[in-house]
Design a protein around this motif. Structure first.
Motif: not given
Length: 83
Positions: A47-54, A58-68
């Protein structure tokens, strides 16, 4: 010469659950042929691993959403159809 990776330390947690939950935990653990405590530790680790991955996703999407969106276009509308 490289330094060895630090070894993971195990921590002990005391968790209180109802008798019903503990009985269910024992049944699930028995199905995997492991003690209830080990099964609970695996569940918690997963569960902790899954939460860390998610959170990372989220951070990846927030960082790269505009460029995508600039490269591939905005997201489709609710009524849009695939080409």
């Amino acid at each position: 010469m490289s330094t060895p990776a630090p070894q993971a330390r195990n921590r002990e947690l005391r968790v209180t659950v109802t008798d019903e939950v503990y009985e269910q935990l024992q049944e699930l653990a028995a199905g995997k042929d492991v003690p209830a405590e080990e099964y609970a530790a695996r569940m918690l680790t997963d569960d902790v691993t899954r939460a860390r991955f998610l959170a990372g996703a989220e951070e990846f999407v927030a960082e790269h959403a505009r460029g995508f969106a600039q490269r591939f276009g905005p997201h489709p509308t609710a009524g849009g159809r695939a080409a």
